[in-house]
Scaffold this active site. Structure first.
Site, PDB file in Angstrom:
ATOM      1  N   LYS A   1       3.848   8.567   9.494  1.00  0.00           N
ATOM      2  CA  LYS A   1       3.776   7.788  10.441  1.00  0.00           C
ATOM      3  C   LYS A   1       4.558   8.099  11.954  1.00  0.00           C
ATOM      4  CE  LYS A   1       0.739   4.829   8.596  1.00  0.00           C
ATOM      5  NZ  LYS A   1       0.913   3.665   7.009  1.00  0.00           N
TER       6      LYS A   1
ATOM      7  N   TYR B   1       0.669  -1.167   0.034  1.00  0.00           N
ATOM      8  CA  TYR B   1       0.241  -0.370   0.167  1.00  0.00           C
ATOM      9  C   TYR B   1       1.075   1.737  -0.106  1.00  0.00           C
ATOM     10  CZ  TYR B   1      -3.448   3.690   1.771  1.00  0.00           C
ATOM     11  OH  TYR B   1      -4.447   4.653   1.010  1.00  0.00           O
TER      12      TYR B   1
ATOM     13  N   ASP C   1       9.090   2.909   0.650  1.00  0.00           N
ATOM     14  CA  ASP C   1       7.999   3.299   1.009  1.00  0.00           C
ATOM     15  C   ASP C   1       8.324   2.797   2.533  1.00  0.00           C
ATOM     16  OD1 ASP C   1       6.232   4.184   2.146  1.00  0.00           O
ATOM     17  OD2 ASP C   1       4.654   3.213   0.888  1.00  0.00           O
TER      18      ASP C   1
HETATM   19  C1  LIG Z   1       0.243   4.079   5.303  1.00  0.00           C
HETATM   20  C2  LIG Z   1       0.962   4.309   4.482  1.00  0.00           C
HETATM   21  C3  LIG Z   1       0.901   5.051   3.991  1.00  0.00           C
HETATM   22  C4  LIG Z   1      -0.071   6.036   3.178  1.00  0.00           C
HETATM   23  O1  LIG Z   1       0.085   7.341   4.887  1.00  0.00           O
HETATM   24  P1  LIG Z   1      -1.010   8.317   5.263  1.00  0.00           P
HETATM   25  O2  LIG Z   1      -0.837   8.889   5.909  1.00  0.00           O
HETATM   26  O3  LIG Z   1      -2.211   7.130   5.190  1.00  0.00           O
HETATM   27  O4  LIG Z   1      -1.663   8.706   4.007  1.00  0.00           O
HETATM   28  C5  LIG Z   1       1.996   4.607   2.658  1.00  0.00           C
HETATM   29  N1  LIG Z   1       2.340   3.790   2.717  1.00  0.00           N
HETATM   30  C6  LIG Z   1       3.003   3.098   3.660  1.00  0.00           C
HETATM   31  C7  LIG Z   1       3.632   1.454   3.454  1.00  0.00           C
HETATM   32  C8  LIG Z   1       1.775   3.397   5.042  1.00  0.00           C
HETATM   33  O5  LIG Z   1       2.312   2.543   5.879  1.00  0.00           O
END
Ligand SMILES: *Cc1c(COP(=O)(O)O)cnc(C)c1O
Length: 433
Positions: A273, A150, A245
């Protein structure tokens, strides 16, 4: 929860019923609705340390940690105090502020691939920008992502993963034009051959590869030995960029993220995060020559009204300061492994097929014999059983992510006693499944 529950949830039910008339599905982010485990979420009143309290007064040991940020524990007094002090000076300047330098330096010092950084407001924003940057820098349009990874909700990433050799991405959601995802190629995680095949089929057209170096959004799936190194080699060979990511894994898998843990340095990295310490922050960064493409240093446009605001920078700075204290990651590693081992042992002793593991403060657990190397493997989990397990754990005062396809998170606030109680709860619930 159903009416057979031993939990009192009257107030949660009332509030959520009203919420469903006000907001789509009653929530502002889909997974909070608990749809995959029966659809009655708990409405939370407050959080502190390793705990959450719902509006009916029930207390839970929390393993979601607001989906990652709460690595120091909820409402850490030093973070709250720093935010309060910063707020006195104003919450947003819309102009340069010194705190941006401070957090930028901390991120650059910590994350091996990052020589320059740009702050944004969410992980989604960071991933959108990094995709544009990969394309701007290489002058190519195609990008490879992995099934089950994701990268936020931007159109280009909402692709149902097809076979490893799919050449056209099909949109995962209505409203995403085929033309937007046509340049998003997908491969199964941990499958270097599929990646090589995509490069062979699209010579000179692939801008880069983006992945969660440790998957957390298809459940917890670590990279096989050699997978990250293989991607580094293949992307170099083809003049494509490699992006980790690390929105979830950054400052969680280790202080320098998964790239530090595994010793593989990508060209670009996204963060989110943890670096916001519970306030909205995302970031992307990497090699200086690539980052110099970003406006106003270069031609690639990307901007944000609230980006780098002093309140969010403060929460991030204080959180990273706490993480720098000696013994932090050793502690996280130890308690998380203890939890993961305990859950697996409980499953074994009560006769349930299960697999899982942990790295640092991230763990996962599937109701399938495994091993799980990719999303297809993860999907073999017994989701019905997980639903019952999840509900049972809530009744025992343990708050787990409401899906098999989400990793779990621990924090510095989780004590040995919390972990012991959780394992005992799992044992009790599993023996009744
Ligand atoms: C949570 C997440 C996102 C998106 O971040 P948001 O702050 O929710 O927009 C993108 N990549 C990874 C790996 C994530 O865990």
């Amino acid at each position: 929860m159903t009416s057979t529950t031993s939990l009192k949830t009257t107030r949660s039910e009332e509030i959520f019923a009203a919420a469903q008339k006000l907001m789509p599905g009653g929530v502002n982010s889909p997974v909070r609705a608990f749809k995959s485990v029966g659809g009655q979420p708990l409405v939370i009143d407050r959080v502190k340390d390793a705990y959450m309290w719902d509006v009916d007064g029930n207390r839970y040991i929390d393993y979601i940690g607001t989906w990652g940020p709460a690595i120091c524990g909820h409402a850490h007094p030093e973070v709250i105090k720093a935010i309060q002090e910063a707020a006195e000076k104003g919450t947003s300047f819309g102009a340069p502020c010194y705190l941006e330098n401070v957090l930028a330096e901390m991120v650059i010092d910590a994350v091996p691939s990052i020589e320059m950084v740009r702050f944004v407001n969410s992980g989604t924003e960071a991933c959108m920008a990094v995709l544009r940057l990969m394309r701007a820098f290489t002058g190519r349009e195609k990008v490879i992502k992995f099934e089950g990874c994701y990268h936020g909700h931007a159109d280009m990433f909402l692709v149902k993963a097809g076979s490893g050799v799919a050449t056209l991405g099909l949109p995962d959601s209505p409203g995403v034009p085929k033309s937007t995802t046509a340049n998003t190629l997908t491969a199964p995680f941990n499958d270097l051959e599929a990646v090589k095949a995509l490069f062979a089929e699209n010579p000179g057209e692939i801008a880069g590869v983006i992945l969660e170096p440790v998957v957390g959004n298809a459940g917890f799936i670590p990279p096989d030995a050699g997978f990250l190194a293989g991607l580094r080699e293949i992307t170099r060979e083809h003049g494509a960029l490699l992006t980790f990511d690390e929105v979830m894994t950054g400052f969680r898998i280790s202080y320098g993220g998964a790239q530090q843990k595994f010793g593989i340095t990508p060209d670009l990295t996204t963060l989110g995060k943890v670096i916001g310490g519970g306030l909205p922050v995302g970031a992307y960064g990497g090699r200086r020559d690539i980052m110099q493409m970003v406006a106003p240093a270069g031609p690639m446009y990307q901007a944000g009204t609230l980006s780098g605001n002093p309140l969010a920078m403060t929460a991030g700075i204080k959180t990273l300061e706490l993480l720098q204290r000696p013994g932090t990651y050793e502690y996280l590693e130890r308690i998380t492994k203890k939890l993961s081992d305990g859950l697996l042992q409980a499953a074994k002793d009560t006769g349930h097929a299960a697999c899982g593991g942990s790295i640092s403060a991230m763990f996962g657990f599937f109701f399938t014999a495994g091993p799980v190397h990719n999303y297809e493997d993860a999907k073999k989990s017994d989701l019905q059983k997980f639903g019952r397990f999840h509900r049972g754990m809530l009744e025992q005062g343990v708050y787990l992510a409401p899906s098999q396809f989400e990793a779990g998170f621990t924090s510095l606030a989780h004590s040995d006693e919390d972990i012991d109680q959780t394992i005992q709860a799992a044992r009790t619930v599993m023996s009744s499944l």
